[in-house]
Design a protein around this motif. Structure first.
Motif, PDB file in Angstrom:
ATOM      1  N   ARG A  63       0.846  -1.192   0.000  1.00 39.81           N
ATOM      2  CA  ARG A  63       0.000   0.000   0.000  1.00 39.81           C
ATOM      3  C   ARG A  63       0.886   1.248   0.000  1.00 39.81           C
ATOM      4  O   ARG A  63       2.064   1.187   0.348  1.00 39.81           O
ATOM      5  N   MET A  64       0.281   2.375  -0.319  1.00 32.19           N
ATOM      6  CA  MET A  64       0.971   3.663  -0.285  1.00 32.19           C
ATOM      7  C   MET A  64      -0.017   4.757   0.094  1.00 32.19           C
ATOM      8  O   MET A  64      -1.141   4.792  -0.430  1.00 32.19           O
ATOM      9  N   VAL A  65       0.379   5.636   1.000  1.00 31.71           N
ATOM     10  CA  VAL A  65      -0.462   6.779   1.347  1.00 31.71           C
ATOM     11  C   VAL A  65      -0.116   7.943   0.416  1.00 31.71           C
ATOM     12  O   VAL A  65       1.022   8.418   0.394  1.00 31.71           O
ATOM     13  N   ASP A  66      -1.119   8.371  -0.333  1.00 25.19           N
ATOM     14  CA  ASP A  66      -1.002   9.562  -1.168  1.00 25.19           C
ATOM     15  C   ASP A  66      -1.443  10.747  -0.307  1.00 25.19           C
ATOM     16  O   ASP A  66      -2.639  10.991  -0.145  1.00 25.19           O
ATOM     17  N   VAL A  67      -0.479  11.475   0.282  1.00 22.92           N
ATOM     18  CA  VAL A  67      -0.849  12.553   1.212  1.00 22.92           C
ATOM     19  C   VAL A  67      -1.474  13.735   0.491  1.00 22.92           C
ATOM     20  O   VAL A  67      -2.247  14.493   1.086  1.00 22.92           O
ATOM     21  N   LEU A  68      -1.161  13.913  -0.788  1.00 18.68           N
ATOM     22  CA  LEU A  68      -1.741  15.025  -1.535  1.00 18.68           C
ATOM     23  C   LEU A  68      -3.203  14.751  -1.867  1.00 18.68           C
ATOM     24  O   LEU A  68      -4.055  15.642  -1.764  1.00 18.68           O
ATOM     25  N   GLY A  69      -3.497  13.534  -2.244  1.00 23.36           N
ATOM     26  CA  GLY A  69      -4.876  13.165  -2.576  1.00 23.36           C
ATOM     27  C   GLY A  69      -5.685  12.685  -1.393  1.00 23.36           C
ATOM     28  O   GLY A  69      -6.909  12.542  -1.487  1.00 23.36           O
ATOM     29  N   GLY A  70      -5.005  12.398  -0.276  1.00 24.67           N
ATOM     30  CA  GLY A  70      -5.703  11.931   0.917  1.00 24.67           C
ATOM     31  C   GLY A  70      -6.304  10.553   0.761  1.00 24.67           C
ATOM     32  O   GLY A  70      -7.417  10.297   1.227  1.00 24.67           O
ATOM     33  N   ARG A  71      -5.554   9.644   0.129  1.00 27.41           N
ATOM     34  CA  ARG A  71      -6.115   8.311  -0.125  1.00 27.41           C
ATOM     35  C   ARG A  71      -5.040   7.239  -0.006  1.00 27.41           C
ATOM     36  O   ARG A  71      -3.847   7.528  -0.055  1.00 27.41           O
ATOM     37  N   MET A  72      -5.509   6.010   0.134  1.00 24.89           N
ATOM     38  CA  MET A  72      -4.620   4.854   0.160  1.00 24.89           C
ATOM     39  C   MET A  72      -4.587   4.238  -1.232  1.00 24.89           C
ATOM     40  O   MET A  72      -5.637   4.030  -1.850  1.00 24.89           O
ATOM     41  N   VAL A  73      -3.404   3.939  -1.727  1.00 27.47           N
ATOM     42  CA  VAL A  73      -3.215   3.310  -3.034  1.00 27.47           C
ATOM     43  C   VAL A  73      -2.791   1.858  -2.813  1.00 27.47           C
ATOM     44  O   VAL A  73      -1.821   1.599  -2.087  1.00 27.47           O
ATOM     45  N   GLU A  74      -3.497   0.940  -3.417  1.00 31.05           N
ATOM     46  CA  GLU A  74      -3.165  -0.480  -3.292  1.00 31.05           C
ATOM     47  C   GLU A  74      -2.135  -0.870  -4.362  1.00 31.05           C
ATOM     48  O   GLU A  74      -2.185  -0.404  -5.489  1.00 31.05           O
ATOM     49  N   LYS A  75      -1.206  -1.729  -3.972  1.00 25.79           N
ATOM     50  CA  LYS A  75      -0.180  -2.274  -4.870  1.00 25.79           C
ATOM     51  C   LYS A  75       0.533  -1.180  -5.686  1.00 25.79           C
ATOM     52  O   LYS A  75       0.572  -1.191  -6.908  1.00 25.79           O
ATOM     53  N   THR A 121      10.125   9.442 -10.890  1.00 24.05           N
ATOM     54  CA  THR A 121       9.736   9.802 -12.250  1.00 24.05           C
ATOM     55  C   THR A 121       8.316   9.352 -12.585  1.00 24.05           C
ATOM     56  O   THR A 121       7.677   9.921 -13.461  1.00 24.05           O
ATOM     57  N   ARG A 122       7.832   8.324 -11.881  1.00 22.48           N
ATOM     58  CA  ARG A 122       6.481   7.849 -12.160  1.00 22.48           C
ATOM     59  C   ARG A 122       5.911   7.155 -10.933  1.00 22.48           C
ATOM     60  O   ARG A 122       6.624   6.436 -10.232  1.00 22.48           O
ATOM     61  N   VAL A 123       4.626   7.373 -10.687  1.00 27.14           N
ATOM     62  CA  VAL A 123       3.912   6.690  -9.606  1.00 27.14           C
ATOM     63  C   VAL A 123       2.670   6.054 -10.211  1.00 27.14           C
ATOM     64  O   VAL A 123       1.856   6.730 -10.857  1.00 27.14           O
ATOM     65  N   GLY A 124       2.536   4.760 -10.033  1.00 27.70           N
ATOM     66  CA  GLY A 124       1.365   4.051 -10.554  1.00 27.70           C
ATOM     67  C   GLY A 124       1.117   2.803  -9.733  1.00 27.70           C
ATOM     68  O   GLY A 124       1.435   2.750  -8.542  1.00 27.70           O
ATOM     69  N   THR A 125       0.574   1.793 -10.372  1.00 25.86           N
ATOM     70  CA  THR A 125       0.340   0.515  -9.702  1.00 25.86           C
ATOM     71  C   THR A 125       1.219  -0.553 -10.338  1.00 25.86           C
ATOM     72  O   THR A 125       1.750  -0.377 -11.438  1.00 25.86           O
ATOM     73  N   GLN A 126       1.324  -1.664  -9.655  1.00 25.08           N
ATOM     74  CA  GLN A 126       2.175  -2.751 -10.144  1.00 25.08           C
ATOM     75  C   GLN A 126       1.648  -3.353 -11.446  1.00 25.08           C
ATOM     76  O   GLN A 126       2.389  -4.032 -12.151  1.00 25.08           O
ATOM     77  N   GLY A 186      17.244  -1.884 -10.648  1.00 26.86           N
ATOM     78  CA  GLY A 186      16.990  -2.603  -9.405  1.00 26.86           C
ATOM     79  C   GLY A 186      15.517  -2.616  -9.033  1.00 26.86           C
ATOM     80  O   GLY A 186      14.697  -1.886  -9.588  1.00 26.86           O
ATOM     81  N   HIS A 187      15.200  -3.463  -8.070  1.00 25.03           N
ATOM     82  CA  HIS A 187      13.824  -3.573  -7.576  1.00 25.03           C
ATOM     83  C   HIS A 187      13.872  -3.731  -6.069  1.00 25.03           C
ATOM     84  O   HIS A 187      14.518  -4.647  -5.545  1.00 25.03           O
ATOM     85  N   ILE A 188      13.204  -2.834  -5.370  1.00 27.64           N
ATOM     86  CA  ILE A 188      13.059  -2.935  -3.922  1.00 27.64           C
ATOM     87  C   ILE A 188      11.608  -3.297  -3.643  1.00 27.64           C
ATOM     88  O   ILE A 188      10.702  -2.476  -3.855  1.00 27.64           O
ATOM     89  N   ASP A 189      11.374  -4.518  -3.193  1.00 27.70           N
ATOM     90  CA  ASP A 189      10.017  -5.001  -2.947  1.00 27.70           C
ATOM     91  C   ASP A 189       9.748  -4.982  -1.446  1.00 27.70           C
ATOM     92  O   ASP A 189      10.323  -5.766  -0.694  1.00 27.70           O
ATOM     93  N   THR A 235       3.405  -0.623   4.177  1.00 33.46           N
ATOM     94  CA  THR A 235       2.743   0.564   3.640  1.00 33.46           C
ATOM     95  C   THR A 235       3.769   1.675   3.485  1.00 33.46           C
ATOM     96  O   THR A 235       4.480   2.008   4.441  1.00 33.46           O
ATOM     97  N   LEU A 236       3.822   2.281   2.307  1.00 37.43           N
ATOM     98  CA  LEU A 236       4.744   3.388   2.049  1.00 37.43           C
ATOM     99  C   LEU A 236       4.103   4.722   2.397  1.00 37.43           C
ATOM    100  O   LEU A 236       2.942   4.981   2.054  1.00 37.43           O
ATOM    101  N   VAL A 237       4.868   5.568   3.077  1.00 37.23           N
ATOM    102  CA  VAL A 237       4.480   6.958   3.326  1.00 37.23           C
ATOM    103  C   VAL A 237       5.679   7.827   2.975  1.00 37.23           C
ATOM    104  O   VAL A 237       6.812   7.337   2.895  1.00 37.23           O
TER     105      VAL A 237
END
Length: 421
Positions: free
Chosen positions: A27-39, A50-55, A64-67, A72-74
């Motif tokens: 998960r990721m907290v989008d503090v600007l939009g005030g919402r939780m983003v899944e995956k 450079t880009r924020v999206g979903t898996q 590299g890949h950091i999994d 939850t990312l903040v």
């Protein structure tokens, strides 16, 4: 050392630019939009997002890949009021027998502790010997580990005021380098402190808890002096911060154009109204009194200082509640150094206890703090263009704010600098 050797040493010590990396989590907290983003999937190149999206829609062909599975990312936390070069557990008499530069090393250790708990940026509002400037330089050169530092160096203040040296007898003739009296002298101090590396100008508008012969509500600089400091800082492209406990000093600092008010313990309704109208930020340290009252006497804090802390504690917390409810711009400022630096993260829960939602508390330490620093293009959110500073925590911090106390990984500029998975 020969010039060529100096250059070689700097090249060896300089941080290496990060390669492209894909960061994923549950998960990721989008503090600007005030919402939780899944995956979520966050693409980082050379330390910036450079880009924020979903898996499902963001992949990385090379790199590299950091999994961060299960976490939850903040955004990386920003503490707007710290003192890295202090140790609250050291009795005052022991501090007097330490050499001056000892405190720079203490600051290095404390910087590491704050990074461990998720603070990727701190604003250091007051230190001796330009220690915080040295720490900033050493961290940026890759010599020590720590958060990004916005240094304030010496705090400005009046003779005999909170930011002066007030504990030693007259025979020592002790005087802080930041002390000056009168408009022109204080303007000159702004220039001097900036010259040697300060990036925010801190001024003491009122008395304080941990000084001698000053009461917290007592105004110590005139409004015209505060205005001169704020104007001079602004001319040099810097923002300003005023230590202000008392209602009159708070209002004078707001009218003077100071950017952030620190502590704001005895703020009244008029002060809250002025802060909202003027867009002034409040940084209120509402956790640390728990530590001071529990451990202060054992640590050698004088009863007079403990008394002042008791007198402002509950009033400050209720002022926080009222200011937050009124829509004033609120910041996360812990005053770490008054309590151990690894306890700063505990303030999130106290902010929620006194009226904030978990999202509001998180924004106070991310997007709103970045705005107050004039660095919203760099910090404060997981968004394209910003530095890839993130914290991976256990649980859902929007449902339970204490999840922010459980950092399992910290990324700074896209690099995994703390990993406790």
């Amino acid at each position: 050392m020969k010039p060529a050797l100096i250059i070689a040493a700097l090249i060896v010590s300089a941080p290496v630019a990060a390669e492209s990396v894909l960061i994923t989590a549950d998960r990721m907290v989008d503090v600007l939009g005030g919402r939780m983003v899944e995956k979520p999937a966050i693409l980082v190149e050379d330390g910036r997002i450079t880009r924020v999206g979903t898996q499902a829609d963001v992949t990385l062909p090379d790199g590299g890949h950091i999994d961060l599975q299960g976490l939850t990312l903040v955004p990386g936390f920003i503490d707007m009021h710290v003192h890295l070069t202090t140790d609250p557990a050291m009795p005052p008499m022991e501090a007097f027998v330490r050499t001056d530069n000892y405190w720079t090393l203490v600051g290095a250790a404390n910087a590491g502790r704050m990074l461990e708990t998720g603070f990727t940026t701190v604003r250091n509002v007051g230190s001796e010997n330009f220690d915080d400037v040295a720490l900033k330089q050493a961290i940026e050169d890759g010599r020590i580990r720590g958060p990004r530092i916005v240094p304030g160096a010496y705090s400005l203040g009046a003779t005999g005021g909170h930011c002066d040296s007030t504990f030693l007898p007259p025979s020592f003739n002790a005087r802080s380098r930041g002390v000056a009296d009168g408009v022109e002298a204080l303007r000159a101090k702004v220039r001097e402190i900036r010259k040697y590396g300060a990036e925010v100008i801190k001024v003491c508008a009122t008395g304080g808890v941990f000084s001698r012969n000053t009461e917290v509500g007592q105004q110590q600089l005139r409004e015209e002096e505060l205005k001169a400091i704020a104007d001079e800082a602004r001319m040099w492209g810097l923002r300003s911060a005023a230590h202000a406990h008392g209602a009159s000093g708070i209002k004078a600092a707001i009218r003077a154009g100071i950017t952030t008010i620190e502590h704001a313990s005895l703020i009244d309704d008029e002060g809250i109204r002025l802060a909202k109208v003027n867009g002034t930020y409040l940084s209120m340290d509402i956790y640390n009194t728990d530590y001071t009252q529990a451990e202060g006497a054992r640590n050698g804090v004088l009863e007079d200082n403990l008394r002042k802390d008791r007198e402002v504690a509950d009033v400050q917390r209720e002022g926080f509640r009222k200011a937050s409810a009124a829509g004033v711009k609120m910041l996360f400022g812990s005053d770490a150094g008054v309590m151990p630096h690894d306890q700063a993260v505990r303030q999130f829960a106290v902010m929620v206890r006194y009226g904030m939602s978990p999202l509001q508390a998180l924004r106070a330490a991310t997007s709103t703090a970045a705005e107050a620093l004039n660095r919203e293009k760099d910090l404060g959110a997981i968004a394209p263009g910003r530095l890839a500073d993130m914290v991976a925590v256990e649980g859902d911090p929007l449902a339970d704010v204490t999840a922010l106390e459980r950092a399992r990984a910290v990324l700074k500029g896209g690099a995994l600098v703390v990993d406790r998975r």
